[in-house]
Design an enzyme around this catalytic site. Sequence first.
Site, PDB file in Angstrom:
ATOM      1  N   HIS A 249      38.365  45.396  40.981  1.00  0.00           N
ATOM      2  CA  HIS A 249      37.386  44.211  41.223  1.00  0.00           C
ATOM      3  C   HIS A 249      36.620  44.250  42.482  1.00  0.00           C
ATOM      4  CE1 HIS A 249      37.437  41.947  37.297  1.00  0.00           C
ATOM      5  NE2 HIS A 249      39.004  42.443  37.178  1.00  0.00           N
TER       6      HIS A 249
ATOM      7  N   THR B  88      29.109  37.362  37.948  1.00  0.00           N
ATOM      8  CA  THR B  88      28.876  36.928  36.614  1.00  0.00           C
ATOM      9  C   THR B  88      28.238  35.703  36.755  1.00  0.00           C
ATOM     10  OG1 THR B  88      31.013  35.830  36.588  1.00  0.00           O
ATOM     11  CG2 THR B  88      30.971  38.279  35.333  1.00  0.00           C
TER      12      THR B  88
ATOM     13  N   LYS C 151      25.224  34.243  33.698  1.00  0.00           N
ATOM     14  CA  LYS C 151      25.034  32.803  33.146  1.00  0.00           C
ATOM     15  C   LYS C 151      23.595  32.382  33.371  1.00  0.00           C
ATOM     16  CE  LYS C 151      29.774  32.464  34.405  1.00  0.00           C
ATOM     17  NZ  LYS C 151      30.537  31.848  35.500  1.00  0.00           N
TER      18      LYS C 151
HETATM   19  C1  LIG Z   1      31.044  32.172  36.748  1.00  0.00           C
HETATM   20  C2  LIG Z   1      31.750  31.617  37.805  1.00  0.00           C
HETATM   21  C3  LIG Z   1      32.046  32.204  39.062  1.00  0.00           C
HETATM   22  C4  LIG Z   1      31.630  33.585  39.491  1.00  0.00           C
HETATM   23  O1  LIG Z   1      30.397  33.382  39.997  1.00  0.00           O
HETATM   24  P1  LIG Z   1      29.734  34.460  40.879  1.00  0.00           P
HETATM   25  O2  LIG Z   1      28.479  34.105  41.202  1.00  0.00           O
HETATM   26  O3  LIG Z   1      29.819  35.796  40.163  1.00  0.00           O
HETATM   27  O4  LIG Z   1      30.740  34.631  42.151  1.00  0.00           O
HETATM   28  C5  LIG Z   1      32.773  31.335  39.870  1.00  0.00           C
HETATM   29  N1  LIG Z   1      33.392  30.248  39.585  1.00  0.00           N
HETATM   30  C6  LIG Z   1      33.158  29.499  38.399  1.00  0.00           C
HETATM   31  C7  LIG Z   1      33.490  28.059  37.961  1.00  0.00           C
HETATM   32  C8  LIG Z   1      32.309  30.138  37.364  1.00  0.00           C
HETATM   33  O5  LIG Z   1      31.927  29.724  36.498  1.00  0.00           O
END
Ligand SMILES: *Cc1c(COP(=O)(O)O)cnc(C)c1O
Length: 834
Positions: free
Chosen positions: A373, A672, A676
């Site tokens: 990761h 990720t 979203k």
């Molecule tokens: C999706 C998510 C992350 C990951 O976010 P990145 O922008 O990829 O670092 C971290 N915390 C929460 C609560 C999330 O839903």
Amino acid sequence: MKKQIDIDKARQTSKAKSVFKEHSFEEDLSHHFHYTLGRDEVSSSHYYLFQALAYTVKDRLVARCRHTLQQRQDSNTKQVAYLSLEFLMGRALNNAVLNLDLSDEVAHALRHYGVELEDLVQTERDAGLGNGGLGRLAACFLDSCATMALPVTGYGIRYEYGMFNQSVNNGYQVEHPDNWLRKGHPWEVAAPEQVQRVKFYGHVTLQKDHLGREHRVWQETQDVLAIPYDVPVPGYKNDTVNTLRLWKSEATDEFNLAEFNAGGYSEAVATKNLAEQITMVLYPNDSSESGKELRLKQQYFLVSATLQDVLSHWVSEHGDNFSQFAEQQVFQLNDTHPSIAIPELMRLLIDEHKLGWEQAWQITSQSMAYTNHTLLPEALEKWSVALVGRLLPRILEIIYEINARFLTQVSYLWPANVDKQRELSLIEEGDSPMIRMAYLAIVGSFSVNGVAELHSSLLTGQLFKSFYQLWPNKFNNKTNGVSPRRWLSHCNPELATLITGKIADQWVLDFAQINQIKPFIKDKEFTNQWARIKFDNKQTLSAEVKAHCGVEFDPNMMFDIQVKRIHEYKRQLLNVLHLIHLYERIRHNEVDNLTPRCVLFGGKAAPGYAMAKLVIKLINNVANVINHDVTANPYLRVAFYPNYNVSAMEVICPAADLSEQISTAGKEASGTGNMKFMMNGALTIGTLDGANIEIFDAVGEGNYFVFGAKADEVASIRANYNPSRIIEESPALSRVMSMLESGHFNLFEPGIFDPIINAIKDPNDPWLTAYDFDSYVDAQHQAGLAYQNQQDWVSKSILNTAASGHFSSDRTIAEYNQDIWQVRPQNPTPKTDV
Ligand SMILES: *Cc1c(COP(=O)(O)O)cnc(C)c1O
């Protein structure tokens, strides 16, 4: 032939339906409310109603879960155990209601109590058993596996305290323990009869059995019990309910008794506390390792309990015949955290099940698969040989043996090459020799994957280059994804309904179909609806921002959002410098073509990460100055949203216009959050890093604001990096730095931001903040201009959602299954039944 299968499946499904003929939902709810919880006042708190509702839904989940498990046992199918120290599940109620298609029953049953589902959903606490992206990925994967009816079980730790709750006091982060189990966790089912026993400490001796064979015996250990708690994981409208098994540590009775008999009652109780400490708290470090003994205990505890659990099921079916084990079982390791599974499986097979080394190694190295990761050096786990030798002496012996045999292999490819041996050894030499867990994971696995194209190519080209030369076929890429159920259907129901109105609802299960909304950028009615829904979502978020931050956001302004863990590599600092730049423009009345913005930050800093905490303070101080300046008010508002978590993201990502993905190129393995936002129609401003590159390729130039150094440029930039000169030569950055250095944002707290100022000016700044500043400001300007043409912007927004098909975790899991797991879906939902 094909048809026959389909009919059988359909028959199974209809049989399954009849199996689940339950009492009326209303009766069950009433029963749980009045009897399970003993309530009789309708006016009593929403929390009891939530609990009653959760129990009612859980009954239905448990029935399906038992059925799913039974089917699997009957068909004797290959299985996957997904091992992760983190599962960031968030709330479960809404997800379960939608996946079991219970909305109508629930609405009907709740009418009697004069409450709406939405009110109860809010009272559920997040299951925050993770830090950020890695833990949330595990949660999205479980969702996809259940939805695709794959026989995959999640294994993790039932932390008593999850991710800390964050508040902000005088601009500083304050941490509060997350006692999430205090009011009970209605979704779990304890299975104390399936307890396992995990050994620690003690020592190893050589003993002979009655046939004169020698055995290593790990004895005089201090044992801890592992009690499983099962959390149901419902698939989307397919009657499959998979399991997340979380282990809790408890003291053994005998151990207490020994102390007890010696008259040491207090000592016995203290021992109990020591055992229970193991699963007490989640380590709150994202992308860095604590190196603490308790953390290693957590890792071994999870791994040992899980492997014993899987092996005991195997033995109950096959006895001590392990010849087919690797064909029937895969262990997917979510980062190196559970990589001690490799020597532990060897130990169990050799010491407990009496296999020879060769056969045990064959089984282990054919059933373990490792997901990397991160490339960040501070996150690459190493455990000291001394610590492992004391805590897990038998495991250390096995690691040594694995290493010796591995180095022999190295010597075939690189004969008489001591440097190669030293470079690749599982043991890093030095005053305090260390075990390189990533190397152990690679050597002991049949598959090693990165989590985005760029990241995987950096693994094979740099970090693990020699391993790639040894075993090119082990390495593969699996670009991350997110669940379109949670991150579109559930969190943005209005948009989901609009989409379904045009292209029907197959996209929920086959997310590639989302590209069918593309032609509707020409449909006036559709684009107007799209814009209206975004506006409504912005209004909803504004109310939350007002409530939690006291800042007035205006949904007519552009919503520019960066939410994620606070980390230097993610460069929240670059975003703050841009805000100071905008503020300077406003103060100097350079407001032509300035697009009004509301800028939102959110994220937790690791409690021990001073620089990240200081960035939070800077964000809040800059926000405070800007928000209190009436001349800035029409153009710029800034807020820091406290306690960013999954539930917060469910409100935030549907309301974003612009998604900030601005890490230093080569540092963000995938991301990720970026996915979203894209699914919900935000445009990205981003570097070419991690999965951003794939997002950029999917949506095309013109629909994405790209800037900054590229990954393959970063090394040469660092070689002669002179930030002071960059500042001098950039009028914009000079002005920003002067403002920062003047103390304007810390008038009564002189000098507090010096570490940040110095970091920007440091020729060794690994994050190249100054280097990327001008190009970031330019991209931000382009984004602002683009937003001024609202019609175009809405088209771009739709195009982003339309291009997000690749970023469903269903696609990711399909690839894991095709290339790594090769397990068969069970009782898949007939496509017509959606
Ligand atoms: C999706 C998510 C992350 C990951 O976010 P990145 O922008 O990829 O670092 C971290 N915390 C929460 C609560 C999330 O839903």
